[in-house]
Design a protein around this motif. Sequence first.
Motif: not given
Length: 404
Positions: A364-377
């Motif tokens: 259940n990601p937040t926007l911050d979680d999504i942006l962090a996952a994007d940069q990590w990937a």
Amino acid sequence: MKAITLLGSTGSIGTQTLDIVAQYPDQFRLVGLAARSNVELLANQIRRFRPQIAAICDQSQLLRLQATIADLDPQPILLAGEEGVTEVARYGDAEAVVTGIVGCAGLLPTIAAIEAGKDIALANKETLIAGGPVVLPLIQRHGVKLLPADSEHSAIFQCLQGVPEGALRRILLTASGGAFRDLPVEKLAEVTVADALKHPNWTMGRKITIDSATLMNKGLEVIEAHFLFGLDYDYIEIVIHPQSIIHSLIELQDTSVLAQLGWADMRLPLLYALSYPDRLYTNWERLDLVKVGSLTFCAPDHHKYPCMQLAYAAGRAGGTMPAVLNAANEQAVALFLGEEIQFLDIPRLIEVVCDRHHSHNLPNPTLDDILAADQWARQEVLTASERLTGNGIGDRVVRPVTIA
């Protein structure tokens, strides 16, 4: 007149949207424009359509843009950077925002437009693929419309008009097969960037044309269809349709199948998203089935197009996994377009990165979680690419996406 704002005005979606605005001056009024870096084209668009506000994402080009239109009176508000694009998205009395920005860069401006109460004509797949868990609740909270503006999802949306709730049984997404649909799988190891950019049916931007060649575009559309129309992944299927005349189909509970047909012309879904629920008369070439002659279909080859299965797996995993899939694909495609990896390295890198993310997936990601996952990937793709090719690109640092 409907007041609209256009994000990504110098790309394929943007220029075709402006063709529509020019053809229907009594229907649409342009409030804002935003583009990435094409100063000359953006300046010409500002001169012709006279928006109240405009932004160029590449901050280094702002002074040049200002100089190019210095003689205009009145002057539009001119902004730069991601923050400038986001401000354009939320600005003024625009009723609808066309999101033609390619990639995850379109997510934050789209969220800003939704929070400002504007309807979204969605031509940016990544908004829902990466941000669906955040975007859909915002759509409901702010009471705005999310209208698909790409050909496949527009076709489904059009077919669903008048269909009662609960009657949808299955979605069939049609795919052209891309540049390599007639090439034996054994030959894919030899293909070049120039080969992959030769789409047989559509004229599109470079990134989406590569996605069509890998069929990742169709895998991403499966995830987007899941968010848009609420069907489980088991009931969203892909079929190869080389003629690109049927843009997608729906099957109803009684096995009736409805399809939307037309020439391969992105202006039609864009026009419908802008004019919905109305149908505006056009003088465009009408579909001639005799001229078409035949419509053919075949099942996609999963061995030839492994990106499809990667997309289904990411969609079913949910959480931050679709954002990781999307970001890994964007980074891998950028490396391929830069001729730093081979075509078949694209799915290899995506699979490696998605596998590494499994134990870190957030349901259940937040926007911050999504942006962090994007940069990590994105960074993981660079690291994995260095291991794969030994080309030293793993030392690069991906610039973080910021919340404007």
